[in-house]
Scaffold this motif. Sequence first.
Motif, mmCIF file in Angstrom:
data_model
loop_
_atom_site.group_PDB
_atom_site.id
_atom_site.type_symbol
_atom_site.label_atom_id
_atom_site.label_comp_id
_atom_site.label_asym_id
_atom_site.label_seq_id
_atom_site.Cartn_x
_atom_site.Cartn_y
_atom_site.Cartn_z
ATOM 1 N N ARG A 264 0.844 -1.190 0.000
ATOM 2 C CA ARG A 264 0.000 0.000 0.000
ATOM 3 C C ARG A 264 0.886 1.248 0.000
ATOM 4 N N GLY A 265 0.307 2.360 -0.412
ATOM 5 C CA GLY A 265 0.964 3.657 -0.273
ATOM 6 C C GLY A 265 2.341 3.743 -0.909
ATOM 7 N N GLU A 266 3.291 4.266 -0.128
ATOM 8 C CA GLU A 266 4.636 4.503 -0.636
ATOM 9 C C GLU A 266 5.339 3.211 -1.037
ATOM 10 N N LYS A 267 5.038 2.129 -0.361
ATOM 11 C CA LYS A 267 5.675 0.854 -0.676
ATOM 12 C C LYS A 267 5.265 0.376 -2.071
ATOM 13 N N LEU A 268 3.984 0.495 -2.384
ATOM 14 C CA LEU A 268 3.500 0.105 -3.706
ATOM 15 C C LEU A 268 4.043 1.056 -4.769
ATOM 16 N N LEU A 273 7.703 2.249 -9.334
ATOM 17 C CA LEU A 273 8.727 3.130 -9.902
ATOM 18 C C LEU A 273 10.043 2.402 -10.116
ATOM 19 N N SER A 274 10.386 1.492 -9.221
ATOM 20 C CA SER A 274 11.680 0.811 -9.322
ATOM 21 C C SER A 274 11.769 -0.088 -10.546
ATOM 22 N N ILE A 286 11.369 8.612 -3.277
ATOM 23 C CA ILE A 286 10.793 8.143 -2.010
ATOM 24 C C ILE A 286 11.948 7.901 -1.039
ATOM 25 N N GLN A 287 12.124 8.799 -0.110
ATOM 26 C CA GLN A 287 13.261 8.731 0.799
ATOM 27 C C GLN A 287 13.293 7.416 1.571
ATOM 28 N N PRO A 295 11.006 -6.234 -5.037
ATOM 29 C CA PRO A 295 10.735 -7.412 -4.196
ATOM 30 C C PRO A 295 11.980 -7.999 -3.518
ATOM 31 N N LEU A 296 13.104 -7.269 -3.580
ATOM 32 C CA LEU A 296 14.352 -7.798 -3.023
ATOM 33 C C LEU A 296 14.213 -8.134 -1.539
#
Length: 468
Positions: A264-268, A273-274, A286-287, A295-296
């Motif tokens: 969710r949110g910044e993690k998603l 983006l990565s 995203i700091q 998924p590392l």
Amino acid sequence: MEHKFVVIILAAGLLTSALWGLHRLPNLKERTVVSQLLSDTYLAGSDGHVGTAINLLNHRAFYGPPESPLFGLVPRSQIYSLFVALAFVLFGLSLWSVWFLNLLFFLAALIAWYAVSLRFLDKKFAWLPPFLLACFWGAFEYVWIINTETLTLLAVGLFLLGLLKYKEAPQLRWLVLSSLGLATLVVNKGIALYFVAFTFMLVAWALWESFYPRKLWRHWAVFFAVVVAVSGGFMAQNYAALGSADFSRGGHALLIHSKTAEFRGEKLKGFILSQFLGDFVTSKIIQGYAREPEPLTAQRRVGVRWREMRYAGVPELETDQIFWREAKEIIKGHPARFLSVAPWWFLRLNGPVHYNLATIDHVFVGTHENIPDAAKITILLAVYGGWFLFIALVMWMFLKELWAAVRTGQFSNMTWVVALVLYFNVMYSVFTHAEVRYILPVMPLYFLFLTFLVQNILAKRRAKVRLG
């Protein structure tokens, strides 16, 4: 085949493989003894292939007695293990024997794919796809890794070549060649099992359209009989020895993939983006993202659990079943979100390949501090941009051919190409953690599409010149 192009292709394959071998030699020369690979130090999949081969030599069976430390080490790729055992007999009990075997598979695959290219391209262009494959680091590096990738490349090439040759001359031997290629693919890559059913539907369509002579339907009965007999025989052997008919461990891959359904949110946002930018550039947006990238992070955690259970004596099949159950629970709780993340996994599957055969998403994170951040960002954007331009051109040609098949409803040789590309992309994007090596079996078809595009562009230019 023109001999000069065969020589060029084989020379390229030999040169790239040899140069990479020389580069890796300082690390490889300490690992030429089989006993070292089978020690607790090495827990990668290669110990399973060698271990199964040792079982064959010592016990005349793919799985040794239950008290053996090699018993049921890995339930997959018996055909590759059979070849590894043969290499040990012919060339000695050394990993150099396996690397030489991989080289033979790689060179044979280049010739098979050249023969395939000749069925789709002009002679002066047909050498280019296998030449690009010979120079692709994501392919020739597997000569020096004990894994099934080189044999799988050959298997897919033979599967497709047999079908194309059968269209030219409907002789049973070509379908037998194709069926052996498909059976080897299924045994090497368990996810390809369902491609057998897909192939059955395509054959039914082709016969309905009279693309193949209907009166020779018995040939196709033999084709499927060979596939079922070979792959089914190994499945039965797995079940008898291990209690599971599966060819591979898939629970960890599905679990890593399914965890993204909970993002969710910044993690998603960071995960998405990565796939375009890499972890380093994403961390500038995203700091702190690079400290726990996905998924590392999920891969590391699942990997730690797998090793802990292995050291605790938990059978690998039981570990896999635990991961399967956990993944299914996540999917049941978030079915829509599970499917919605598939496009981002597609990008990861088709992402740029690092020289260490992983994705490049974690490049520059915590390394090369002497390089300015602006330079790092520029390099990453250039690599991602150039690679995805290649993928975009390939996918444009793929979609063009797919639409032509759907619109006309007519079967053609290109239908087989489209089917392979479609199947591998869908299955690996939806059900696995989409390692870049998973797309290697159809990478020759990517090079085929790219060359086909170049050929068409040049043909149009020449036509315009003549008209002018």
